[in-house]
Design an enzyme around this catalytic site. Structure first.
Site, short mmCIF file in Angstrom:
data_model
loop_
_atom_site.label_atom_id
_atom_site.label_comp_id
_atom_site.label_asym_id
_atom_site.label_seq_id
_atom_site.Cartn_x
_atom_site.Cartn_y
_atom_site.Cartn_z
CG HIS A 20 -1.76 1.25 1.29
ND1 HIS A 20 -2.57 1.65 0.25
CD2 HIS A 20 -1.90 2.19 2.25
CE1 HIS A 20 -3.17 2.78 0.58
NE2 HIS A 20 -2.78 3.13 1.78
CG ASP A 66 -0.04 5.77 2.47
OD1 ASP A 66 -1.20 5.93 2.07
OD2 ASP A 66 0.28 4.95 3.35
CG ASP A 68 -5.87 3.18 4.70
OD1 ASP A 68 -6.76 2.94 5.54
OD2 ASP A 68 -4.80 3.74 4.99
CG HIS A 70 -5.77 7.83 2.02
ND1 HIS A 70 -5.79 6.87 1.04
CD2 HIS A 70 -4.84 7.43 2.91
CE1 HIS A 70 -4.90 5.92 1.32
NE2 HIS A 70 -4.31 6.24 2.44
#
Length: 917
Positions: A13, A15, A125, A354
């Protein structure tokens, strides 16, 4: 006994930025991608890697390693590195409807270069999931979504919370998920998070303990023998010995099939065995059946300045650059700037992950975001300027008989979906003198400055010669320059004036031209304005406003005679939470401006607008007390903190301007303040006095209906929610809608009068989540200006079409000083005429694939709505399309008009093929 299959899906994941600045994450991405390519090359057992559903990772990698493009393409085209369908993993609720569509569209366009794309709605997420996601996915031929939040408690540090004797919306990790229109997809919840197959041991003893627990945990929620294990986590490096680890698992558990899998393989196997008793979850997934502490909704108010910049950037693209560029193309033949618009969108969307747009990262991340917002806006403004020039060159201003040869035409553009009236302010050049670079142009400036303007003798006229009341101001001599396409730059000095006036009935997706006559003879009087000012009050034909001594105000809807009293009180309370979660200190009583005398001054009284200035001189606590720093340092969980507000105070001066326009159906408010206090939240309060159990909030392609009182499991004292353009409370007979510009958090208080509370500022000092990450800039110290508007109405915000007022409130006007042309376009022009009461126009643009005009609406009502559409430009064909801008069913125009039906809550896209000139 049914044999189980353990599907291990390798992923990370990613980010792009979060608890480290972007380039730190970027460095780690290079390591991960290089290790991935090496592993795929050297270990045939390592079959697949899911690249987190976002194509931007490819851009980020090739930016540093362009020499590895061929190797990367090889594994993508072989289906071993799975990419798409998004450009970035966005926060769904803090990015606009069209931004969510562009994210999917550009992700598909980028993946098309490699010939393959993951058809999976990937939301690992997201801080809650938008209710219209199934409809969007279905339109993109995606029938399955996976998500980590929304229907089960999920806490910080990826901790999934199981409550004893508690259930969530679905008993299984598999379910159906439907949109308000009825579109349905398979929904897969990461019931044990997207790291439940992370770091699989190779050692047999460790692997036995690991898999005993993991298999039991997964089987606890799975509805089939197909078990999902996500081999990765946040920024997780590639597990290069996974092949050995899987071999160990096969030896230990011969009754389980362990496979290195992909989502495609897993879902194909899953579909064959789904049980008949799957639950259908509907609409928004916002973790409402939880204790309310893990929704992360307060990211909507973290670093409000980011949300304001984002609202400006999105709106300029959607209601400025795209439709204006389409207009310029259709009326002048100017090339539509596809690649420039994609660049602007991509630059903007790089702020949409996000942890970025949510404002929940370290300070360095958000500093860089401001630069990205500026970059996107600058290219957008350049597209707008060039489009306006192209259109202005086609307007026949010299053909208007009511205007003299010395008139100065100015064209006002309305790129919203409805006719529009409102106050505009424009600058016009009355005299211009070019000069060569080098010599000092002082003499030119002095000559121009000495010219008499006789502003008191001039008049603003519409195309019929009707005088429009306008305020004319001399701006003096100013420097300017032109950048011709066929020669070197041309500097000039110019004498300028500013005109402020009510631009009435500017058509939707069109323009209206006015002209300043510098020495017009008085042919008549301007139409009398309905605006009236009285002591601490004002009114027009729709609205009356009375301001009280404490700066609050009553707003009366003159059409229904309903008054909403005591609006605009400011509230301030402590906040010892973090960028993710608001937490008011125990025992803290919010301060308000109610009853505190304010300075009230009439500052503008013109035919087009009346404005009052309200000044509050307020004292609020300077910060949290000393205990707060100690609690943060020791990582005391925010819910267990005992800190209170400091006894020391600081001044908070709020300067509010409340305005009523000539044709306004609502009151516009701007509030400015210099925040020097820390650890607090500032809100504006609007008691509705309406009895209601639900309310409507503008969300992604819908006016989402939400409960005012949360579910029984909810224990968080706060029940804040997301919004875009508006929030509205109605009792069925009357309603009050609060619109905003970039204020994405609100709460409808359970106070007996259903007060709408809009968050204006939240000041916090740490990131939160899994470590100690100070974020002093999240205190948002310094100057701030916030804007909102108040609309009373009859019925709901949809029935009354007040939603259109709210959308227009967020959209800027555009204008350009036109030349005296013999053009083919009339002085007033509309690209497209359409009618549909509960429909909102969302997009007007050209398609990259086929240059057709794409027009998108969405139906805010939960019932079908008939609508018509009639283009003002010649078309060869019209057909139904989708969010990926593909050709579907052809339609027929009858007498140049389309008659169609939009289903309940439907997102509907049509495409028009213009006739070639």
């Amino acid at each position: 006994m049914t044999r189980k299959t353990a599907h291990l899906i390798s992923h990370t994941h990613w980010d792009r930025e979060w608890y480290m600045p972007y380039e730190h994450h970027h460095y780690l991405l290079m390591e991960l991608m290089n290790d991935l390519l090496t592993t795929l090359e050297e270990d045939e057992r390592y079959r697949y890697f899911h690249l987190d559903g976002q194509t931007i990772i490819i851009e980020d990698f090739l930016q540093v390693h362009p020499e590895k493009r061929e190797q990367l393409e090889k594994y993508i085209t072989e289906g071993r590195i799975i990419i798409g369908p998004w450009y970035v993993l966005q926060d769904e609720f803090l990015t606009s409807s069209e931004a969510n569509v562009r994210n999917l569209l550009i992700g598909h366009q980028d993946a098309a270069k490699y010939g393959v794309i993951s058809k999976l709605g990937y939301f690992p997420d997201s801080f809650g999931n938008m209710g219209q996601a199934p409809q969007l996915l279905q339109q993109a031929d995606i029938d399955t979504a996976v998500f980590g939040r929304g229907v089960k408690p999920t806490g910080f540090d990826n901790v999934v919370i199981d409550h004893i004797n508690s259930s969530y919306e679905s008993p299984y990790s598999e379910m159906f998920w439907s949109s308000p229109d009825g579109s349905k997809v398979i929904g897969l919840l990461f019931a044990n998070w997207y790291s439940n197959g992370n770091e699989v041991p190779v050692d047999q003893a460790e692997a036995k303990i690991y898999w005993d627990k993991r298999l039991a945990d997964s089987g606890k929620y799975a509805s089939t023998p197909e078990l999902l294990f996500m081999n990765g986590c946040d920024h997780q490096p590639v597990q290069m010995d996974l092949g050995d680890a899987i071999d160990t698992a096969k030896e230990l558990f011969p009754d389980v099939d362990f496979v290195h899998s992909s989502f495609e393989n897993y879902i194909d196997a899953l579909k064959e065995q789904l049980p008949a008793d799957l639950v259908t979850v509907e609409g928004e997934l916002r973790s409402q059946h939880t204790d309310g502490w893990g929704t992360l909704v307060n990211t909507a108010s973290a670093r409000v300045y980011l949300k304001q910049l984002n609202q400006v950037g999105q709106t300029l693209l959607e209601k400025g650059a795209e439709p204006l560029a389409a207009l310029a193309h259709l009326v002048s033949g100017k090339s539509y700037p596809h690649q420039l618009l994609t660049y602007a969108w991509k630059t903007l969307m790089q702020n949409h992950p996000h942890d970025s747009i949510c404002g929940c990262s370290v300070d360095e991340v958000h500093r860089e975001m401001v630069s990205r917002f500026d970059k996107s806006r600058h290219i957008t403004e350049a597209i707008i300027d060039e489009s306006l020039k192209a259109v202005a060159g086609e307007i026949g201003t010299a053909n208007v008989e009511a205007w003299g040869d010395s008139s100065l035409p100015v064209t006002i553009f309305n790129m919203t979906g409805w006719d529009r009236s409102g106050t505009v302010s424009v600058e016009l050049i009355t005299h211009k003198a070019y000069f060569k670079e080098g010599p000092n142009p002082t003499a030119i400036a002095e000559r121009l400055g000495a010219l008499p303007l006789h502003l008191e003798d001039g008049h603003l006229l519409d195309e019929n010669g009707q005088i429009i009341a306008a305020k004319a101001e001399d701006l003096g001599v100013q420097f300017g320059y032109e950048l011709p396409q066929d020669q070197f730059r041309k500097p000039y000095m110019a004498r300028k004036i500013r005109l402020t006036f009510n631009a009435g009935q500017v058509p939707a997706l069109g323009f209206r031209t006015f002209a300043w006559e510098p020495s017009a003879s008085k042919l008549g009087q301007a139409t009398r304005s309905p605006l009236v000012a009285f002591e601490n009050g004002m009114s027009n034909e729709f609205i009356a406003v009375q301001i009280h001594e404490d700066g609050s105000y009553d707003v009366t809807d003159k059409r229904s005679q309903r008054t909403f009293a005591g609006l605009g009180i400011y509230e301030d309370c402590g906040d010892i939470g973090n960028e993710y979660v608001f937490r008011q200190p125990e025992g803290d009583i919010a301060l308000t401006t109610k009853g505190i005398p304010a300075q009230i001054t009439l500052v503008e009284n013109e035919p087009y607008r009346i404005s009052y200035e309200i000044i509050h001189e307020w004292e609020i606590p300077a910060s949290a007390d000393a205990l707060f720093e100690e609690e943060k340092r020791k990582m005391v969980p925010f819910r267990k903190r005992q800190a209170a507000r400091s006894a020391d105070t600081l001044p908070l001066k709020i300067v509010t301007t409340i305005s009523l326009e000539q044709s306004g159906k609502g009151v516009q408010v701007s509030a400015s303040f210099n925040n020097q206090a820390q650890d607090h939240r500032l809100r504006a309060l609007f008691p509705t006095g309406l009895e209601a159990t639900t309310h409507l909030a503008d969300s992604i392609f819908e006016a989402a209906e939400r409960d005012i009182t949360p579910a029984s499991e909810w224990i968080n004292p706060s029940n804040a929610q997301h919004q875009h353009a508006f929030v509205s409370v109605s009792d069925g007979q009357f309603g009050l809608t609060i619109a905003n510009k970039g204020l994405n958090e609100y709460e409808v208080l359970r106070d007996g009068v259903n007060t709408i509370a809009v968050t204006l500022l939240r000041s916090v000092s740490e990131l939160g989540d899994w470590g100690v990450f100070p974020t002093p800039e999240a205190q948002c110290l310094g100057e701030h200006t916030v804007e909102f508007a108040i609309y009373p109405h009859v019925g709901t915000v949809v029935e009354s079409m007040t939603f259109a007022e709210a959308y227009q409130y967020q959209s800027p006007w555009f204008h350009i000083q036109a030349e005296r042309n013999q053009g083919s376009l009339p002085s007033t022009y509309q690209l497209l005429k359409w009618q549909g009461n509960s429909l909102a126009l969302s997009a007007f643009k050209l398609s990259l694939d086929h240059e057709d005009v794409m027009i998108r609406w969405y139906n805010l009502a939960h019932q079908s709505e008939e609508f018509t559409m009639k283009p003002s430009f010649p078309v060869d064909s019209i057909y139904l399309s989708d969010i990926l801008e593909r050709r579907h069913n052809s339609e027929e125009l009858v007498d140049g008009e389309l008659q169609a039906t939009a289903g309940k809550a439907q997102i509907i896209t049509y495409a028009l093929t213009p006739q070639k000139k």
